[in-house]
Write a protein that holds these residues in place. Structure first.
Motif, PDB file in Angstrom:
ATOM      1  N   THR A 144       0.851  -1.175   0.043  1.00  0.00           N
ATOM      2  CA  THR A 144      -0.007   0.012   0.001  1.00  0.00           C
ATOM      3  C   THR A 144       1.064   1.185  -0.047  1.00  0.00           C
ATOM      4  O   THR A 144       0.622   1.949  -0.617  1.00  0.00           O
TER       5      THR A 144
ATOM      6  N   ASP B  91      -5.528  -1.581  -5.169  1.00  0.00           N
ATOM      7  CA  ASP B  91      -5.031  -2.041  -3.932  1.00  0.00           C
ATOM      8  C   ASP B  91      -5.818  -3.283  -3.490  1.00  0.00           C
ATOM      9  O   ASP B  91      -6.858  -2.840  -2.733  1.00  0.00           O
ATOM     10  N   GLU B  92      -5.517  -4.323  -3.353  1.00  0.00           N
ATOM     11  CA  GLU B  92      -6.118  -5.631  -2.740  1.00  0.00           C
ATOM     12  C   GLU B  92      -7.741  -5.559  -3.305  1.00  0.00           C
ATOM     13  O   GLU B  92      -8.508  -5.487  -2.344  1.00  0.00           O
TER      14      GLU B  92
HETATM   15 MG   LIG Z   1      -2.092  -3.054   1.896  1.00  0.00          MG
END
Ligand SMILES: [Mg+2]
Ligand SMILES: Nc1ncnc2c1ncn2[C@@H]1O[C@H](COP(=O)(O)OP(=O)(O)O)[C@@H](O)[C@H]1O
Length: 229
Positions: free
Chosen positions: A49, A168-169
């Motif tokens: 991140t 992000d994910e």
């Molecule tokens: Mg993360």
């Protein structure tokens, strides 16, 4: 030969906790070509991140360079950076981040309306249809399932036709069936729109769709290999 759209040189980031300095990213140098689907893999806490946050200019690195579409962005002011970010980058987050007071169509239109794009509505409608959510266009976010919310968020990320999409994910809150279809969708849209996709994920299943996988371990790039597709 495709052009390099994103490159970092010795990217390093520290956080200070009390008088302790903790290194989150350590001399990360990477290069991404236009049209690639790169997965940044690594366990929770490895720095994925933080890396995406720096690459998109949302935070400044402690050290190192970030070149985005030929421009070094790591020392630019927020005023100089905002238009670059708005023009070049779309974001997809694990927690969707839809605006709760806007319906599906309005959420998708939002970034285009900020740019005063008169075609915001037809573009949003086309994207909604493309992701199979035409029937849900007037639904509010709380009425949508997780997979539907993420499809709306993907449309919103794409509406200004960014050259780069950071995710992000994006499947972190979804079951495996929905995860699979979100990854397939992102991958297909990337090809249709000729965008570059940079996705953080700790799932090895997700990484299988990538054209390239970068491995982060404790803030360092530890390996790289070509994906299956
Ligand atoms: Mg993360
Ligand atoms: N604002 C912050 N202040 C201090 N430490 C942070 C901050 N944000 C993240 N970290 C730490 O940085 C490390 C990497 O975090 P992160 O980039 O979120 O990793 P990942 O996305 O791979 O899980 C973790 O150890 C995390 O606790």
């Amino acid at each position: 030969m495709k052009e390099t759209i994103l490159r970092t040189e010795g990217l390093t980031h520290h956080y200070s906790i009390g008088d302790r300095k903790i290194t989150i990213l350590d001399s990360v140098s990477l290069s991404v070509k236009s049209g690639e689907f790169v997965v940044i893999s690594g366990s929770s806490g490895s720095g994925k991140t933080t890396l995406l946050t720096l690459l998109s200019g949302l935070d400044k690195p402690s050290k190192g360079e970030i070149w985005l579409a030929g421009q070094e962005i790591s020392r630019l002011s927020e005023n100089a950076l905002t238009p670059i970010r708005n023009d070049l980058i779309g974001f997809v987050f694990q927690a969707f981040h839809l605006i709760p007071s806007l319906n599906a169509l309005e959420n998708i239109m939002f970034p285009a309306e900020l740019k005063k794009d008169r075609l915001a509505k037809p573009k949003a409608e086309e994207l909604l249809e493309r992701v199979g959510l035409w029937e849900r266009r007037s639904s509010m976010p709380q009425q949508l399932s997780g997979g539907e919310k993420q499809r709306v968020a993907i449309c919103r990320a794409l509406i200004n036709n960014p050259r780069l999409v950071f995710a992000d994910e994006p499947t972190g809150n979804l079951d495996s069936e929905n995860s699979f279809s979100i990854i397939n969708l992102l991958s297909a849209l990337r090809e249709e729109h000729d965008t570059t996709l940079l996705m953080a994920s700790h799932s090895s299943e997700v990484a299988q769709s990538a054209t390239r996988i970068l491995k982060l371990h404790d803030g360092r790039l530890t390996g790289e290999h070509t994906g299956l597709s």
